[in-house]
Structure formats: structure tokens, C-alpha cells
Design a protein around this motif. Structure first.
Motif, PDB file in Angstrom:
ATOM      1  N   ASP A 199       0.765  -1.218  -0.245  1.00 37.96           N
ATOM      2  CA  ASP A 199       0.058   0.247  -0.140  1.00 37.96           C
ATOM      3  C   ASP A 199       0.807   1.171   0.036  1.00 37.96           C
ATOM      4  O   ASP A 199       2.097   1.291   0.363  1.00 37.96           O
ATOM      5  N   SER A 200       0.325   2.364  -0.319  1.00 39.34           N
ATOM      6  CA  SER A 200       0.915   3.816  -0.512  1.00 39.34           C
ATOM      7  C   SER A 200       2.198   3.865  -0.898  1.00 39.34           C
ATOM      8  O   SER A 200       3.215   4.180  -0.519  1.00 39.34           O
ATOM      9  N   TRP A 201       2.384   3.120  -2.267  1.00 39.81           N
ATOM     10  CA  TRP A 201       3.803   3.180  -2.868  1.00 39.81           C
ATOM     11  C   TRP A 201       4.022   4.416  -3.611  1.00 39.81           C
ATOM     12  O   TRP A 201       2.896   4.999  -4.422  1.00 39.81           O
ATOM     13  N   ASN A 202       5.094   5.164  -3.270  1.00 41.28           N
ATOM     14  CA  ASN A 202       5.574   6.241  -4.128  1.00 41.28           C
ATOM     15  C   ASN A 202       7.037   6.076  -4.340  1.00 41.28           C
ATOM     16  O   ASN A 202       7.796   6.717  -3.677  1.00 41.28           O
ATOM     17  N   ASN A 231       6.831  12.118   3.719  1.00 44.22           N
ATOM     18  CA  ASN A 231       5.605  12.397   4.483  1.00 44.22           C
ATOM     19  C   ASN A 231       5.521  13.609   5.337  1.00 44.22           C
ATOM     20  O   ASN A 231       6.247  13.535   6.299  1.00 44.22           O
TER      21      ASN A 231
END
Length: 251
Positions: A199-202, A231
Motif C-alpha cells: 500500500d501507499s507506494w510512491n 511524509n
């Protein structure tokens, strides 16, 4: 004759693939060895690492960057500049600006950051360590990752100096319609919640790989509008809760 032509074509593809592997993604061969330690390398490269070297010093990490062997995925000064930002929510064209620490501090009624030394050294250290990994790892030491086929080519998980996790892998690009024979590029993806590793791959892609000071290896991340530590809400919470220190004029 047809068989001979097929053999020649295969040899040509193999030759091109091998030749391509000799080059970094930034388009040129270069001597990867730097005649100094990692801290000296960052100090010498004022563009793009002037502010990076300064916050390493403010964090009290000069000795670590001078003597310890590790792999550093180096963010640049633009990342620090964007993270601190200014107090304005809109630019002169009345277009919304991206969030920044100063904008969030100002909106919260707090003093804003004017010099780098106003931030608690422990905060700088925490976010620098998010890019540091034990061991000396060059591009060739990481497995393949395919962002569209992560179940087959997943990269690998690595713990940073904060004992947090990032996925690091090498993207094998296509060339001439043939998969995976093109140039190769390192990519680092910070994983905020290891219980949800997909999840939340950047992804943060590397612009140049395998610079080798006398200690460790430096892979320079391509600036992609990322924040320090990936973040902005997290770093704002840390700065907000610790408050700012008196400025000593260290810009």
C-alpha cells in the motif's frame, strides 16, 4: 539462410543489451570512485548537496558519513527546500502551492523556520537515516523489480537505520520491443506500514548510481517533488511537538 539470419539477429540483440549495461541511466560512463569519504563528496558537490551536507553536520552525523560503510540514497537540496517551503498558500498567479512545513506552522500559529539550525538535530537525524542502509550495495546487488508485475519481480525489502522498511529494486527497461534488455535504474520505495507492504507506494527513482567514496556507496535520487522522509504530515508533527530552536544563523 533463414536460420543464419535468426542467429545473427539474436547475437545483435545480445550485443546491444551487454553494451547498454555499461551505462548509467543518466547517459554516460563515469569513474565511480571518489577520492574522499562520503561526507567530503557531499560537501564538494555543492550543487545539489550543499544543504544536505549542512543538515548532516547539524544532526551530528559527520563522523558516521566520514568513517562508516553504508549505502546512502541521497536526496538533494530541492527536497529540503520544498519541505521547508514558505508561509504562502498561493503563488502570485493565485495557484495553490504544495504543502510545506512553514505553511503548516504558520497556519497553526507557530513560528516558521528561517534557518536550518532551528530544527531539532534529532529530527534531521531521523529523516536522514531513512535514506541510509547498512552494507555496501551497488546496482548489481539488488534484484529486479517490475512495477506492473511485482508478484514476479518484487525487488526486495531493506531495513534502514531507523529500522523502518523500504523496497529497493532495479527496473529493467525494454528496448527495441524486447522486454528487460534496456538500461537499468534503481528505485527506492519507502513503506510507511510494513503490515501493508503493497500500500501507499510512491517510488523514488535514482538519477545516478554507484558513486563510490572511500566509505560506502551513494545513489542519487532523481528529484520528483518528494518531501524529506516522504511524509510532510509526519515531519510537521515532529517539528510542531519539539518546537524550534533559536537560530544561530546556519542557513
Amino acid at each position: 539462410m533463414k536460420k543464419l539470419m535468426m542467429i545473427c539477429a539474436a547475437c545483435l540483440v545480445l550485443f546491444n543489451a551487454c553494451k547498454r549495461d555499461e551505462y548509467y541511466i543518466d547517459g554516460g560512463k563515469a569513474n565511480p570512485d571518489y577520492p574522499g569519504n562520503m561526507y567530503q563528496y557531499l560537501q564538494a558537490k555543492k550543487v545539489p548537496f550543499d544543504s544536505v551536507a549542512k543538515i548532516i553536520k547539524l544532526a551530528g552525523m559527520e563522523e558516521q558519513f566520514s568513517k562508516e560503510d553504508f549505502t546512502f540514497f541521497a536526496f538533494d537540496d530541492e527536497v529540503i527546500k520544498k519541505t521547508i517551503g514558505d508561509i504562502h498558500s498561493y503563488d502570485q498567479g493565485r495557484q495553490p502551492r504544495v504543502l510545506s512545513l512553514n505553511q503548516m506552522l504558520y497556519s497553526s500559529g507557530k513560528d516558521t523556520i528561517k534557518t536550518l539550525d532551528q530544527v531539532n538535530p534529532a529530527i534531521w537525524k531521523k529523516y536522514i537515516q531513512r535514506y541510509m542502509f547498512k552494507g555496501i550495495n551497488r546496482l548489481k546487488d539488488y534484484p529486479q523489480i517490475d512495477m506492473d508485475l511485482r508478484s514476479i519481480y518484487p525487488g526486495s525489502l531493506h531495513y534502514d537505520y531507523n529500522n523502518e522498511v523500504s523496497n529497493i529494486g532495479v527496473v529493467f527497461y525494454d528496448a527495441n520491443g524486447v522486454k528487460y534488455i534496456g538500461y537499468r535504474q534503481l528505485v527506492m520505495t519507502y513503506i510507511p506500514d510494513i503490515s501493508k507492504p503493497n500500500d501507499s507506494w510512491n517510488p523514488s527513482y535514482v538519477a545516478s548510481s554507484d558513486v563510490k567514496p572511500t566509505n560506502g556507496v551513494v545513489h542519487t535520487l532523481r528529484f520528483q517533488d518528494s518531501y524529506l522522509g516522504f511524509n510532510i504530515s509526519e515531519i510537521f508533527s515532529d517539528v510542531y511537538s519539539t518546537g524550534l530552536l533559536p537560530s544561530q544563523g546556519a542557513n
